[in-house]
Scaffold this active site. Structure first.
Site, PDB file in Angstrom:
ATOM      1  N   GLU A  40     -14.365 -17.908  -5.268  1.00  0.00           N
ATOM      2  CA  GLU A  40     -14.649 -17.698  -3.841  1.00  0.00           C
ATOM      3  C   GLU A  40     -16.135 -17.392  -3.660  1.00  0.00           C
ATOM      4  O   GLU A  40     -16.700 -17.618  -2.601  1.00  0.00           O
ATOM      5  CB  GLU A  40     -13.780 -16.546  -3.316  1.00  0.00           C
ATOM      6  CG  GLU A  40     -13.863 -16.343  -1.812  1.00  0.00           C
ATOM      7  CD  GLU A  40     -12.998 -15.199  -1.308  1.00  0.00           C
ATOM      8  OE1 GLU A  40     -12.322 -14.521  -2.105  1.00  0.00           O
ATOM      9  OE2 GLU A  40     -13.012 -14.965  -0.081  1.00  0.00           O
ATOM     10  N   ARG A  99       0.843  -1.203   0.000  1.00  0.00           N
ATOM     11  CA  ARG A  99       0.000   0.000   0.000  1.00  0.00           C
ATOM     12  C   ARG A  99       0.868   1.239   0.000  1.00  0.00           C
ATOM     13  O   ARG A  99       1.960   1.257   0.551  1.00  0.00           O
ATOM     14  CB  ARG A  99      -0.893   0.002   1.240  1.00  0.00           C
ATOM     15  CG  ARG A  99      -2.335  -0.341   0.943  1.00  0.00           C
ATOM     16  CD  ARG A  99      -3.164  -0.280   2.217  1.00  0.00           C
ATOM     17  NE  ARG A  99      -2.644  -1.111   3.263  1.00  0.00           N
ATOM     18  CZ  ARG A  99      -2.489  -0.704   4.526  1.00  0.00           C
ATOM     19  NH1 ARG A  99      -2.803   0.531   4.878  1.00  0.00           N
ATOM     20  NH2 ARG A  99      -2.022  -1.528   5.434  1.00  0.00           N
TER      21      ARG A  99
HETATM   22  C1  LIG Z   1     -12.260 -13.269   3.272  1.00  0.00           C
HETATM   23  N1  LIG Z   1     -11.752 -13.608   1.987  1.00  0.00           N
HETATM   24  C2  LIG Z   1     -10.900 -12.846   1.244  1.00  0.00           C
HETATM   25  N2  LIG Z   1     -11.102 -12.819  -0.100  1.00  0.00           N
HETATM   26  C3  LIG Z   1     -10.342 -12.045  -0.894  1.00  0.00           C
HETATM   27  N3  LIG Z   1      -9.379 -11.242  -0.420  1.00  0.00           N
HETATM   28  C4  LIG Z   1      -9.146 -11.225   0.897  1.00  0.00           C
HETATM   29  C5  LIG Z   1      -9.882 -12.043   1.791  1.00  0.00           C
HETATM   30  N4  LIG Z   1      -9.383 -11.836   3.023  1.00  0.00           N
HETATM   31  C6  LIG Z   1      -8.406 -10.918   2.904  1.00  0.00           C
HETATM   32  N5  LIG Z   1      -8.261 -10.516   1.626  1.00  0.00           N
HETATM   33  C7  LIG Z   1      -7.347  -9.512   1.047  1.00  0.00           C
HETATM   34  O1  LIG Z   1      -6.354  -9.213   2.015  1.00  0.00           O
HETATM   35  C8  LIG Z   1      -6.365  -7.826   2.365  1.00  0.00           C
HETATM   36  C9  LIG Z   1      -5.956  -7.639   3.802  1.00  0.00           C
HETATM   37  O2  LIG Z   1      -4.602  -8.000   3.971  1.00  0.00           O
HETATM   38  P1  LIG Z   1      -3.370  -7.148   3.387  1.00  0.00           P
HETATM   39  O3  LIG Z   1      -3.690  -5.688   3.565  1.00  0.00           O
HETATM   40  O4  LIG Z   1      -3.204  -7.523   1.957  1.00  0.00           O
HETATM   41  O5  LIG Z   1      -2.216  -7.582   4.235  1.00  0.00           O
HETATM   42  C10 LIG Z   1      -7.791  -7.406   2.044  1.00  0.00           C
HETATM   43  O6  LIG Z   1      -7.885  -6.011   1.850  1.00  0.00           O
HETATM   44  C11 LIG Z   1      -8.094  -8.207   0.782  1.00  0.00           C
HETATM   45  O7  LIG Z   1      -7.531  -7.596  -0.354  1.00  0.00           O
END
Ligand SMILES: CNc1ncnc2c1ncn2[C@@H]1O[C@H](COP(=O)(O)O)[C@@H](O)[C@H]1O
Ligand SMILES: [Zn+2]
Length: 348
Positions: free
Chosen positions: A205, A103
């Site tokens: 998903e 980010r």
């Molecule tokens: C529940 N199922 C899911 N499906 C899809 N993407 C998911 C997720 N769970 C998490 N993330 C992805 O991970 C990010 C947070 O971690 P990071 O900021 O990347 O470390 C979320 O913003 C999303 O993009």
């Protein structure tokens, strides 16, 4: 986390292959972040979904936005990454593939490159501290950010793969599955694959993504996250199942995440059953241990109690996960030896 898993599951050596950094932030770490940023007025119930609670996918993605507000400086990311690695190690995870979306935070001067560097510095510090866990990193593409950002992310991941001595091993595709289309991200994913990055893609998903899934399976990915709607009983197709089986693509399965996010109606109807019964490589993972208030020991215990697995079955399940990692062959061999060495203690 509200209840601890039985000792067998905690002592079981485990491999975690599907963990989003900011979704893995524990209650304790959130406390520290809230204390650093009291002006945000963020409360605990905004960052975690407790047991018995359910949320729509949309609500889940709002939770990540709240956590991102709390984690927006180098110091925050460093602390979060260190805490998460230590927590997985304390839960008996011997090998972890952590994933996170780089980010940029204009306000705090954070760049995507610094973001990744900071996570990797935290991982290296844990190693230096002697924490008993091997960690590798997957750079994540958030699907809602579109074609250009995806390509930029791949280039960044490629650079890190070449400069970090094997710490960065691959690419994740995640983000709100109802937003965007895989077709726009295909060129970036093809490039990633061609330069040697392993691909772990969230696929099917949510329902009704047959076309996207079929397209992304042509890559093919090296692992699939969730794959909840691949099989015909839930609106997928035999063609999709055949493609996954033919290419022997392991699935990363996250029981609590899917039940709390309501893509699966209850534990006993989780698609783990379908793939496990077929003998297809299936790896139990947490997804977001903080957000979904769980840990990997609990997920193994849930799979065992729901599907009647013996301790021996569970042992095999955790051992077979080693072959699904993106680790080099030498590390896989070391991990297999660890499992042999630890077995008497787990089954004492
Ligand atoms: C529940 N199922 C899911 N499906 C899809 N993407 C998911 C997720 N769970 C998490 N993330 C992805 O991970 C990010 C947070 O971690 P990071 O900021 O990347 O470390 C979320 O913003 C999303 O993009
Ligand atoms: Zn995920």
């Amino acid at each position: 986390m509200e209840k601890q898993a039985d000792i067998f599951y905690r002592e079981l050596p485990k491999v975690e292959l599907h963990a989003h950094l900011n979704g893995s932030v524990s209650f304790q770490t959130i406390e520290k972040l809230i204390a650093r940023k009291p002006h945000l007025n963020i409360e605990h119930n905004m960052t975690a979904i407790r047991n018995g609670q359910r949320r729509t996918m949309d609500e889940c993605f709002r939770v990540f936005k709240v956590i991102h507000q709390l984690v927006d400086t180098e110091e925050d990311i460093f602390m979060v990454a260190k805490d998460v690695v230590n927590e997985f190690a304390a839960d008996g995870v011997k090998y972890l593939e952590l994933r996170s979306t780089p980010r940029e935070e204009i306000k705090t001067g954070l760049t995507k490159r610094r973001y990744v560097e900071t996570v990797l510095e935290a991982v290296k510090q844990c190693k230096g501290d002697g924490v008993d866990i091997d960690v590798r990193f997957l750079v994540a593409i958030d699907r809602r950010n579109g074609t250009e950002v995806a390509m930029e992310t791949v280039k960044l991941a490629e650079e890190f793969m070449l400069s970090t001595d094997g710490l960065v091993v691959g690419l994740d595709l995640s983000g709100d599955p109802t937003v965007g289309h895989g077709r726009d991200l295909l060129p970036a994913l093809v490039r990633a694959k061609n330069c040697g990055l392993k691909l772990a893609l969230h696929l099917s998903e949510v329902p009704s993504q047959l076309e996207e899934t079929e397209l992304l399976l042509t890559l093919p990915p090296d692992r699939i996250g969730h794959g909840t709607f691949l099989h015909p009983d839930v609106g997928g197709s035999q063609t999709l199942v055949d493609a996954v089986v033919k290419n022997n693509i392991p699935l990363e399965l996250c029981l609590t995440s899917n039940v709390k996010g309501q893509t699966v109606p209850c534990y006993s109807e989780h698609h783990f059953k379908f793939w496990y019964q077929m003998g297809h490589p299936s790896v139990i993972c947490t997804d977001d241990k903080g957000v979904f208030s769980t840990d990997l020991s609990q997920e193994y215990e849930l799979a065992a109690t729901t599907f009647g697995l013996s301790h021996e079955d569970v042992w095999k399940l955790s051992q077979q996960a080693i072959d699904c990692t993106f680790a080099p062959e030498t590390l896989k061999q070391q991990l297999k030896q660890r499992w042999i060495d630890l077995r008497p203690r787990v089954f004492r």
